[in-house]
Scaffold this motif. Sequence first.
Motif, PDB file in Angstrom:
ATOM      1  N   ALA A   4     -28.421  16.528 -18.795  1.00 42.12           N
ATOM      2  CA  ALA A   4     -29.738  15.910 -18.672  1.00 42.12           C
ATOM      3  C   ALA A   4     -30.767  16.946 -18.238  1.00 42.12           C
ATOM      4  O   ALA A   4     -31.862  17.042 -18.801  1.00 42.12           O
ATOM      5  N   GLY A  23     -31.542  19.200 -21.044  1.00 40.14           N
ATOM      6  CA  GLY A  23     -32.350  18.481 -22.018  1.00 40.14           C
ATOM      7  C   GLY A  23     -33.815  18.436 -21.607  1.00 40.14           C
ATOM      8  O   GLY A  23     -34.710  18.730 -22.401  1.00 40.14           O
ATOM      9  N   LEU A  24     -34.055  18.123 -20.348  1.00 38.65           N
ATOM     10  CA  LEU A  24     -35.430  18.059 -19.866  1.00 38.65           C
ATOM     11  C   LEU A  24     -36.111  19.420 -19.937  1.00 38.65           C
ATOM     12  O   LEU A  24     -37.281  19.527 -20.305  1.00 38.65           O
ATOM     13  N   ARG A  80     -37.785   7.180 -17.821  1.00 32.45           N
ATOM     14  CA  ARG A  80     -37.275   6.944 -19.171  1.00 32.45           C
ATOM     15  C   ARG A  80     -36.008   6.102 -19.175  1.00 32.45           C
ATOM     16  O   ARG A  80     -35.317   5.996 -20.178  1.00 32.45           O
ATOM     17  N   MET A  82     -33.212   6.839 -18.199  1.00 28.80           N
ATOM     18  CA  MET A  82     -32.016   7.587 -18.559  1.00 28.80           C
ATOM     19  C   MET A  82     -30.998   7.550 -17.429  1.00 28.80           C
ATOM     20  O   MET A  82     -29.892   8.086 -17.585  1.00 28.80           O
ATOM     21  N   ASP A  83     -31.341   6.934 -16.314  1.00 29.34           N
ATOM     22  CA  ASP A  83     -30.372   6.854 -15.226  1.00 29.34           C
ATOM     23  C   ASP A  83     -29.279   5.834 -15.534  1.00 29.34           C
ATOM     24  O   ASP A  83     -28.360   5.650 -14.755  1.00 29.34           O
ATOM     25  N   GLY A  84     -29.386   5.201 -16.684  1.00 33.67           N
ATOM     26  CA  GLY A  84     -28.288   4.361 -17.148  1.00 33.67           C
ATOM     27  C   GLY A  84     -27.274   5.175 -17.939  1.00 33.67           C
ATOM     28  O   GLY A  84     -26.163   4.728 -18.178  1.00 33.67           O
ATOM     29  N   VAL A  85     -27.693   6.352 -18.347  1.00 32.27           N
ATOM     30  CA  VAL A  85     -26.834   7.216 -19.155  1.00 32.27           C
ATOM     31  C   VAL A  85     -26.217   8.320 -18.302  1.00 32.27           C
ATOM     32  O   VAL A  85     -25.055   8.667 -18.443  1.00 32.27           O
ATOM     33  N   PHE A  86     -27.044   8.888 -17.421  1.00 35.14           N
ATOM     34  CA  PHE A  86     -26.587   9.936 -16.514  1.00 35.14           C
ATOM     35  C   PHE A  86     -26.602   9.405 -15.098  1.00 35.14           C
ATOM     36  O   PHE A  86     -27.640   8.930 -14.640  1.00 35.14           O
ATOM     37  N   LYS A  87     -25.511   9.517 -14.426  1.00 31.79           N
ATOM     38  CA  LYS A  87     -25.455   9.058 -13.042  1.00 31.79           C
ATOM     39  C   LYS A  87     -26.294   9.977 -12.182  1.00 31.79           C
ATOM     40  O   LYS A  87     -25.984  11.149 -12.040  1.00 31.79           O
ATOM     41  N   PHE A 113     -34.714   8.448 -31.292  1.00 33.03           N
ATOM     42  CA  PHE A 113     -35.010   8.564 -29.865  1.00 33.03           C
ATOM     43  C   PHE A 113     -34.314   7.515 -29.020  1.00 33.03           C
ATOM     44  O   PHE A 113     -34.229   7.656 -27.817  1.00 33.03           O
ATOM     45  N   GLU A 127     -28.940   6.355 -28.536  1.00 29.82           N
ATOM     46  CA  GLU A 127     -27.881   6.111 -27.551  1.00 29.82           C
ATOM     47  C   GLU A 127     -27.822   4.638 -27.161  1.00 29.82           C
ATOM     48  O   GLU A 127     -26.766   4.129 -26.785  1.00 29.82           O
TER      49      GLU A 127
END
Lengths: 202, 202
Positions: A14, A17-18, A36, A38-43, A157, A160
């Motif tokens: 992550a 990526g950023l 975004r 994305m905290d559902g994808v990356f802990k 986009f 996922e």
Amino acid sequence: MAGRRKVSNPLALAVMGLLQEKPMHPYEMSATLRERQMDGVFKLSTGTLYDTVESLARNGWIEPRSTVRDGNRPQRTVYAHTEHGHGQFLDWLDEIVRVPAPEYPRFLSAVTYLGALGPERAEEALTERGDRLQEQITRMRAGLEEVMETHALPRLFMIEMEYALHMSAAELEWARSAAREIRTGTLAWPAQAPVAGGEDGS
Amino acid sequence: MAGRRKVSNPLALAVMGLLQEKPMHPYEMSATLRERQMDGVFKLSTGTLYDTVESLARNGWIEPRSTVRDGNRPQRTVYAHTEHGHGQFLDWLDEIVRVPAPEYPRFLSAVTYLGALGPERAEEALTERGDRLQEQITRMRAGLEEVMETHALPRLFMIEMEYALHMSAAELEWARSAAREIRTGTLAWPAQAPVAGGEDGS
DNA sequence: CGCGTTATAGTCGGAGCCGACTAATCGGAT
DNA sequence: ATCCGATTAGTCGGCTCCGACTATAACGCG
């Protein structure tokens, strides 16, 4: 094949990526990831984030670009990815996609001992899981549509999300089917073994 | 609802499961798990196992039953589950089944940045994943049938294999479909954003 | 009957991960 | 003017996890 990867925490992915977008300081990464969703994808946890950034810096994937002091706030270290880091990012990504790694989802471990719950409790529990998964899917689907419409983003986009939805649907299907099989007796409960074990007496 | 669970490592579930059968010492647990190929379900490493057992003992889920010395080998501590432990085991099991917990599979994180690979590389990588998944599924299916036939076990004893197969199949389906969509152009690659996030060249 | 090999059983230190805490600043209500 | 809470930004200690290492006993073999 290489000796185990230096950097291994997905959160590092992550971060990389950023940093492809622009240099950032850790706090901005954290905020952006949360914005975004994305905290559902990356802990994401703050402590881990700072450790991860440090580790990436140690390994030369990223480097401190500047140490800005805004007003009198504590100074923030802004990081940018290195060329080497960019290559590693792509290679790692590539490898994760190509090679299915063994994962150990909690539900799988629980299913292994499903027998211990006994048929009634197991059936109930699976049914409840089904309901919860259904809700979850509905929420995800709504969220997805909302984002797509308001921001008019290309599908890629949110790809996922499509994957996550597909997998949740598969799990829902299995949970419902297993519950049904217990109800109808297609999935029988062998009397002599409340806990999976199958010892042969010989 | 309780403040976070004391015992949380899934390996503890395996330990508890084994101790429902009979008292054991850690090494026997390790050997048994490997024999039954449960090390595909629970991530097993000797160090972690001993730590986990100790933690279970600290929390009163299990207790040392005897300290046997066989011949002159280092003495082994045999553990048995307590009544409290048995209850916790069932409750935990029940909760894992009922409440889908957020998990963070590596593949999901990679898919999030699929864009960064570019269409060709992404398509290739997904295709390779598909092939590997296909092989894996074939192997699992063969293993399952072999065990079922030679041991004549009831279905319930291998139910976790059925689940694993179902989920792998779903993933395979998605990977193949995504690869196809990239090939045919249904899943378009927005030019201005090799990495999710919309980097502008200005 | 010595001797390398495998099986048995476990220890230990370091890296990783996490949540609880600190501390300064800014914006608005009082 | 000032007090309160939210936001910004990050530190720190403890627990978990893991793999590499240790050490003894049984086993086969020339």
